[in-house]
Design an enzyme around this catalytic site. Structure first.
Site, PDB file in Angstrom:
ATOM      1  N   SER A  20       0.821  -1.211   0.000  1.00 22.42           N
ATOM      2  CA  SER A  20       0.000   0.000   0.000  1.00 22.42           C
ATOM      3  C   SER A  20       0.856   1.263   0.000  1.00 22.42           C
ATOM      4  O   SER A  20       1.873   1.347   0.684  1.00 22.42           O
ATOM      5  CB  SER A  20      -0.920   0.013   1.222  1.00 22.42           C
ATOM      6  N   SER A  22      -0.599   4.114   0.902  1.00 22.76           N
ATOM      7  CA  SER A  22      -1.307   5.027   1.804  1.00 22.76           C
ATOM      8  C   SER A  22      -0.408   5.637   2.881  1.00 22.76           C
ATOM      9  O   SER A  22      -0.497   6.846   3.142  1.00 22.76           O
ATOM     10  CB  SER A  22      -2.493   4.309   2.454  1.00 22.76           C
ATOM     11  N   LYS A  71     -13.720  -3.849   3.623  1.00 19.23           N
ATOM     12  CA  LYS A  71     -14.555  -2.663   3.415  1.00 19.23           C
ATOM     13  C   LYS A  71     -16.027  -2.915   3.736  1.00 19.23           C
ATOM     14  O   LYS A  71     -16.756  -1.997   4.108  1.00 19.23           O
ATOM     15  CB  LYS A  71     -14.407  -2.150   1.980  1.00 19.23           C
ATOM     16  N   ASP A 107     -14.206   6.669  -1.996  1.00 19.63           N
ATOM     17  CA  ASP A 107     -13.771   6.154  -3.296  1.00 19.63           C
ATOM     18  C   ASP A 107     -14.490   6.844  -4.454  1.00 19.63           C
ATOM     19  O   ASP A 107     -13.873   7.217  -5.448  1.00 19.63           O
ATOM     20  CB  ASP A 107     -14.002   4.641  -3.371  1.00 19.63           C
ATOM     21  N   GLY A 134     -16.134  -4.496  -6.384  1.00 20.39           N
ATOM     22  CA  GLY A 134     -16.277  -3.444  -5.380  1.00 20.39           C
ATOM     23  C   GLY A 134     -15.944  -2.063  -5.895  1.00 20.39           C
ATOM     24  O   GLY A 134     -16.653  -1.094  -5.608  1.00 20.39           O
TER      25      GLY A 134
END
Length: 288
Positions: A20, A22, A71, A107, A134
């Site tokens: 990731s 992030s 999620k 998102d 998703g």
């Protein structure tokens, strides 16, 4: 940075999260804003999800992000979720509101921000959406609120496409929706204004693959591939070779992170683009 008793903690949970970006994004945002805050990533087992959330509450974590595969499953452990997150059935951002954990989903807004930043009006447009997972749910949920004309869903499993179609219709039953396979049978390619790849095709180890061929589409068609690693997927390279305007997944990744920061109260929305450009430059060192 110097970590003190006053340093605020933010996190990412998921599995796996070792690739990731992030932590790089958020920690650099904190650095740019001179915030005494730290962002960490944690690989969490699903059996430990409830314990993790309770631990975050006990530690008074300011906020955290949620990535695959949690999620959806995170929702039952939160105190409440926003209507946007409820419509998507997924949460990617959580804020600590005076001890109550509230779930959000950034998102869709992160996806749309790309068009806003590039002065592209999507009202009345015909969209070809590749995939029905998703990410496609978040993208479709955002698109149908912007008065687009139609969405054509192209997916390998038609049953999943019909489920997505049903969800879209609940939000806006005026949108024209068509279902097709990945061969794009019976699709008028010249009529498509925007192509969106919401699948992982083009991402390692599928970097030599493309979800569709661009022959037959107008050179005015916009190509948006949500894959961000590699920086230029095979689909993006083909779009550029044909002179088509294109966007990769970096824009969605960065903007959804910026919207998370807005929710946590660390950003003024007016400087989104400024932050975006600075972090985008930093990320080029981490993405080939």
């Amino acid at each position: 940075m110097e970590i003190t008793w006053n340093t605020k903690l933010y996190c990412l949970i998921g599995k796996p999260i070792d690739k990731s970006l992030s932590p790089i994004i958020h920690n650099n945002i904190f650095k740019i804003l001179n915030k005494d805050s730290l962002y960490l990533g944690f690989n969490i087992e699903e059996t430990d999800l409830k314990t993790t959330i309770n631990g975050f509450k006990a530690m008074k974590i300011e906020g955290f992000n949620v990535t695959i595969p949690y999620k959806k499953s995170i929702i039952k452990y939160l105190d409440d979720i926003t209507p946007e997150a409820k419509a998507m059935g997924a949460v990617n951002t959580v804020k600590n509101h005076n001890g109550r954990f509230i779930g959000y989903n950034t998102d869709g807004d992160g996806f749309l921000q790309t068009f806003h930043d590039n002065n592209i009006d999507i009202k009345g447009k015909n969209i070809l959406l590749i995939g029905a997972g998703g990410a496609a749910y978040a993208i479709a949920n955002a698109l149908v609120k912007k008065d687009i004309y139609s969405i054509t869903i192209a997916n390998r499993t038609l049953d999943n496409s019909f489920l997505l179609q049903k969800k879209i219709k609940k939000i806006n039953d005026k949108i024209l929706i068509e279902i097709t396979n990945l061969n794009l049978d019976n699709i008028d390619k010249k009529n498509i204004d925007i192509i969106i790849n919401s699948t992982s095709i083009g991402m390692y180890p599928l970097e030599n693959m493309t979800p569709l061929e661009l022959s037959g589409f107008s050179t005015n068609t916009i190509v948006y591939d949500i894959v961000y690693k590699p920086y230029e997927t095979k689909l993006i390279k083909e779009a550029k070779a044909r002179g088509m305007k294109s966007f990769n997944g970096i824009s969605m990744l960065l903007n959804q992170a910026i919207f998370s920061q807005n929710i946590w109260g660390n950003l003024d929305k007016k400087i989104n683009l400024e932050i975006f450009k600075k972090i985008e430059g930093i990320l080029t060192n981490y993405i080939e």
